[in-house]
Write a protein that holds these residues in place. Structure first.
Motif, PDB file in Angstrom:
ATOM      1  N   LYS A   1      28.871  41.157  42.840  1.00  0.00           N
ATOM      2  CA  LYS A   1      29.969  42.070  42.548  1.00  0.00           C
ATOM      3  C   LYS A   1      29.623  42.897  41.305  1.00  0.00           C
ATOM      4  O   LYS A   1      29.105  42.360  40.324  1.00  0.00           O
TER       5      LYS A   1
ATOM      6  N   MET B   1      30.731  44.766  37.986  1.00  0.00           N
ATOM      7  CA  MET B   1      31.800  44.550  36.999  1.00  0.00           C
ATOM      8  C   MET B   1      31.560  45.450  35.796  1.00  0.00           C
ATOM      9  O   MET B   1      30.472  45.998  35.630  1.00  0.00           O
TER      10      MET B   1
ATOM     11  N   THR C   1      38.260  38.617  34.052  1.00  0.00           N
ATOM     12  CA  THR C   1      38.526  38.744  35.484  1.00  0.00           C
ATOM     13  C   THR C   1      39.886  38.151  35.803  1.00  0.00           C
ATOM     14  O   THR C   1      40.545  37.577  34.937  1.00  0.00           O
TER      15      THR C   1
END
Length: 146
Positions: A32, A34, A50
């Motif tokens: 992912k 970020m 997060t």
């Protein structure tokens, strides 16, 4: 590479995106994009924000094996750090990396139950530059927070 901590640290600090990877319940890697880490201690420890309710948090709680990657697209260089990811929900950790404006993501503020901290601790590194890759050891952090 003469000074891994300085070379890698400089690369990391100039990136606007970081990539984190986890392992799903079937053993497959999941990556992912970020925002950059909120805090780093050398190239050993990194802190990210997060949502507690995220898929990634669930995966790290089941299997802490993790990887983070930073890429300098301009010079086609990158660094992969492998290690473990901890999910931190204690007040001190949450306050340590909280920033003004975070209520956009966590309306309940620093105590929002859907806000947590991911703490990554590197154990190995691999650097790619000039069409070559090299593994390196992670130096233990001995200085102040960067």
């Amino acid at each position: 590479m003469r000074d891994a901590e300085q070379t890698i640290g400089n690369l990391i600090d100039k990136q606007g995106v970081s990539f984190i990877s986890s392992v799903d319940e079937n053993g497959w890697p999941c990556t992912k994009a970020m925002l950059p880490p909120r805090r780093r201690l050398g190239i050993e420890t990194f802190y990210f924000t997060t949502n507690t309710s995220s898929m990634r948090v669930s995966q790290y709680r089941q299997n802490p094996k993790a990887c983070i990657y930073f890429c300098d697209r301009r010079f086609f260089r990158g660094v992969m750090l492998t290690g473990t990811m901890e999910v931190l929900t204690d007040s001190a950790s949450k306050e340590m990396i909280w920033r003004d404006g975070d209520t956009m993501y966590y309306p309940g503020g620093v105590t929002d139950p859907d806000y947590c901290v991911l703490k990554f601790t590197a154990s190995q590194g691999r650097f790619y530059s000039s069409f070559k890759s090299e593994n390196f050891d992670i130096p233990a952090y001995t200085g102040e927070a960067e």
